[in-house]
Design a protein around this motif. Structure first.
Motif, PDB file in Angstrom:
ATOM      1  N   PRO A 138      40.222  71.993  48.372  1.00  0.00           N
ATOM      2  CA  PRO A 138      40.816  71.287  49.515  1.00  0.00           C
ATOM      3  C   PRO A 138      41.967  72.082  50.125  1.00  0.00           C
ATOM      4  O   PRO A 138      42.607  72.894  49.449  1.00  0.00           O
ATOM      5  CB  PRO A 138      41.300  69.970  48.900  1.00  0.00           C
ATOM      6  N   SER A 139      42.216  71.848  51.398  1.00  0.00           N
ATOM      7  CA  SER A 139      43.303  72.549  52.089  1.00  0.00           C
ATOM      8  C   SER A 139      44.647  71.864  51.880  1.00  0.00           C
ATOM      9  O   SER A 139      45.698  72.451  52.162  1.00  0.00           O
ATOM     10  CB  SER A 139      42.988  72.630  53.589  1.00  0.00           C
ATOM     11  N   ALA A 140      44.645  70.617  51.388  1.00  0.00           N
ATOM     12  CA  ALA A 140      45.891  69.889  51.155  1.00  0.00           C
ATOM     13  C   ALA A 140      46.591  70.406  49.903  1.00  0.00           C
ATOM     14  O   ALA A 140      46.077  71.281  49.188  1.00  0.00           O
ATOM     15  CB  ALA A 140      45.597  68.393  51.026  1.00  0.00           C
ATOM     16  N   SER A 216      31.653  57.784  47.176  1.00  0.00           N
ATOM     17  CA  SER A 216      31.506  57.854  48.632  1.00  0.00           C
ATOM     18  C   SER A 216      32.329  58.987  49.238  1.00  0.00           C
ATOM     19  O   SER A 216      32.122  59.360  50.402  1.00  0.00           O
ATOM     20  CB  SER A 216      31.914  56.523  49.266  1.00  0.00           C
ATOM     21  N   ALA A 217      33.290  59.521  48.485  1.00  0.00           N
ATOM     22  CA  ALA A 217      34.116  60.619  49.006  1.00  0.00           C
ATOM     23  C   ALA A 217      33.240  61.812  49.354  1.00  0.00           C
ATOM     24  O   ALA A 217      33.501  62.525  50.329  1.00  0.00           O
ATOM     25  CB  ALA A 217      35.184  60.994  47.985  1.00  0.00           C
ATOM     26  N   TYR A 218      32.235  62.045  48.588  1.00  0.00           N
ATOM     27  CA  TYR A 218      31.331  63.178  48.828  1.00  0.00           C
ATOM     28  C   TYR A 218      30.625  63.010  50.167  1.00  0.00           C
ATOM     29  O   TYR A 218      30.485  63.971  50.934  1.00  0.00           O
ATOM     30  CB  TYR A 218      30.321  63.255  47.687  1.00  0.00           C
ATOM     31  N   LEU A 226      36.057  65.195  47.809  1.00  0.00           N
ATOM     32  CA  LEU A 226      35.844  64.666  46.462  1.00  0.00           C
ATOM     33  C   LEU A 226      36.819  65.320  45.485  1.00  0.00           C
ATOM     34  O   LEU A 226      37.422  64.633  44.648  1.00  0.00           O
ATOM     35  CB  LEU A 226      34.402  64.925  46.024  1.00  0.00           C
ATOM     36  N   VAL A 227      37.010  66.618  45.586  1.00  0.00           N
ATOM     37  CA  VAL A 227      37.944  67.322  44.701  1.00  0.00           C
ATOM     38  C   VAL A 227      39.369  66.830  44.932  1.00  0.00           C
ATOM     39  O   VAL A 227      40.123  66.587  43.973  1.00  0.00           O
ATOM     40  CB  VAL A 227      37.849  68.841  44.916  1.00  0.00           C
ATOM     41  N   GLN A 228      39.744  66.679  46.185  1.00  0.00           N
ATOM     42  CA  GLN A 228      41.097  66.212  46.503  1.00  0.00           C
ATOM     43  C   GLN A 228      41.332  64.808  45.939  1.00  0.00           C
ATOM     44  O   GLN A 228      42.399  64.522  45.383  1.00  0.00           O
ATOM     45  CB  GLN A 228      41.312  66.221  48.013  1.00  0.00           C
ATOM     46  N   THR A 229      40.331  63.935  46.061  1.00  0.00           N
ATOM     47  CA  THR A 229      40.461  62.569  45.545  1.00  0.00           C
ATOM     48  C   THR A 229      40.673  62.562  44.039  1.00  0.00           C
ATOM     49  O   THR A 229      41.540  61.846  43.515  1.00  0.00           O
ATOM     50  CB  THR A 229      39.200  61.753  45.909  1.00  0.00           C
ATOM     51  N   TYR A 241      33.637  74.543  40.167  1.00  0.00           N
ATOM     52  CA  TYR A 241      32.811  73.426  40.640  1.00  0.00           C
ATOM     53  C   TYR A 241      31.336  73.737  40.397  1.00  0.00           C
ATOM     54  O   TYR A 241      30.860  74.853  40.663  1.00  0.00           O
ATOM     55  CB  TYR A 241      33.046  73.210  42.136  1.00  0.00           C
ATOM     56  N   VAL A 242      30.608  72.744  39.865  1.00  0.00           N
ATOM     57  CA  VAL A 242      29.174  72.871  39.615  1.00  0.00           C
ATOM     58  C   VAL A 242      28.486  71.617  40.125  1.00  0.00           C
ATOM     59  O   VAL A 242      28.913  70.504  39.819  1.00  0.00           O
ATOM     60  CB  VAL A 242      28.860  73.053  38.109  1.00  0.00           C
TER      61      VAL A 242
END
Length: 411
Positions: A138-140, A216-218, A226-229, A241-242
């Motif tokens: 994520p960019s955040a 649902s993030a995906y 999804l990663v950021q969440t 990530y896999v």
């Protein structure tokens, strides 16, 4: 009578007739010491004298001739010894075939080993070149770097790559679905390798969308959201990530010759298409997929499913690491060929990182569900904070049993 050449004839002048002395020899008492000497050849007047002979032109001297009896072997040599019988030459050993030499087989074995090693290394590298990469970071703002490595494994229900017939056979339903049925966090480091399941219905804050089911993030923002969440909810930094699709699990299970599952009850689930009896049994890829998706047969629904997913993953890991998976070229080829079609990896993941992940999945020492307050998959905040805090510090050996349970509920 004319002289007869015997030295007694008279040539007429009263002198002995010497013209035939060269035949009859000089008379006894004569003065010629060599009556049989060779008479020099008289050359004609004006003839050139012959050139002097050089040593190389001197004719070789013939060896002395032996008596006839010795020439034909009829008499012993002058020494009185019998000649030793001629030595019979030893018979030549028959030439050995190349295949009868031990070193030929040693060379063949070494050549086979070299070719086998080349095959084992080449097949995964060729497969890796076909793997899709995903931009997952994520960019955040993200958590700082942490010791150890944390992998995010996502089992997507994406039907991409499946034909209508395959979707029907696997009971996967809507072709446009983009949800994550399986969410797992795997941590490796100094302590025991730990695997934590995140129930897909967990209500979490999704940046920009408020509180909603984590799966649902995906669909709303792809992998980075999804990663950021998950990073916001757990405090863990996702390093790798896999992602595996429905067909990927089927392909891997079939490639290793099936796996063993041990359901604790008979399961007949219409939505997933699962129909298995109670007890341990060998299943193929389609059945393993249905087993990892089935949930409506149990009152705890999603919590039962995450346990089945971990069971399938552990069974696949056991088969992948078995010697037969490497020694059998068809299994090795099928296992690697299944990866590019249904697996995706983070864009920073290389083949070595992927290999480390696969190996870590087979060495899980602690396996549990995120701590939950209730069966509706609501997280137990204090317990979850302790669990993820110890993972972030790479102190997984300090995770107690009350923090790591099969269902996530407190014991």
């Amino acid at each position: 009578m004319a002289g007869r050449g015997d030295g007694t004839g008279d040539s007429g002048d009263g002198a002995p007739d010497e013209q035939f002395d060269w035949i009859y020899g000089a008379p006894r008492g004569g003065s010629d010491p060599e009556p049989t000497r060779r008479i020099p050849v008289q050359r004609r007047p004006g003839a050139n004298p012959p050139p002097p002979r050089t040593p190389s032109q001197t004719p070789p001297q013939a060896p002395p001739r032996l008596p006839p009896a010795q020439q034909y072997g009829g008499a012993p040599p002058p020494t009185g010894r019998r000649p030793a019988p001629a030595a019979t030459p030893a018979p030549r050993a028959p030439r050995r075939s190349r295949w009868s030499r031990p070193r030929t087989y040693v060379r063949l074995v070494l050549l086979a080993l070299v070719l086998w090693l080349v095959f084992l290394v080449t097949v995964p590298l060729v497969a890796w070149n076909r793997v899709d990469k995903v931009d997952f970071e994520p960019s955040a703002d993200r958590p700082a770097e942490q010791p150890g490595t944390t992998y995010l494994l996502v089992g997507s229900d994406s039907r991409a790559g499946l034909s209508p017939e395959e979707r029907k056979e696997l009971h996967t339903g809507d072709a446009a679905s983009e949800l994550t049925d399986t969410i797992l966090l795997l941590h490796t480091g100094d302590g025991p390798t730990t695997l934590v399941s995140i129930p897909r219905d967990s209500p979490l804050d999704i940046p920009g969308f408020g509180v909603s089911k984590v799966n649902s993030a995906y669909a709303k923002g792809g992998t980075p959201l999804l990663v950021q969440t998950l990073e916001n909810a757990t405090g863990l930094r996702v390093d790798q990530y896999v992602e595996i699709g429905f067909g990927g699990l089927v392909g891997v299970v079939d490639a290793v010759g099936g796996i063993e599952i041990c359901p604790k009850q008979r399961i007949k689930d219409k939505d997933s298409g699962l129909n298995v009896k109670k007890g341990c049994q060998e299943v193929d890829g389609a059945t393993a997929l249905a087993y990892s998706r089935a949930r409506k047969f149990s009152p705890i629904s999603d919590l039962a499913r995450v346990q089945q997913q971990r069971e399938v993953i552990a069974a696949v890991g056991d088969k992948v690491l078995s010697p037969w998976s490497v020694l059998n070229p068809f299994r090795w080829w099928g296992l690697n060929s299944a990866v590019p079609d249904f697996f995706r990896f983070g864009d920073s993941t290389g083949p070595v990182d992927a290999g480390k992940w696969a190996l870590a999945m087979t060495k899980v020492k602690k396996s549990c569900t995120v701590p939950l307050a209730r069966a509706d998959t609501t997280w137990d905040g204090p317990r979850a904070e302790q669990l993820f805090g110890r993972i972030a510090e790479d102190r997984t050996g300090k995770i107690t049993d009350d923090l790591c349970t099969a269902t996530g509920l407190a014991p």
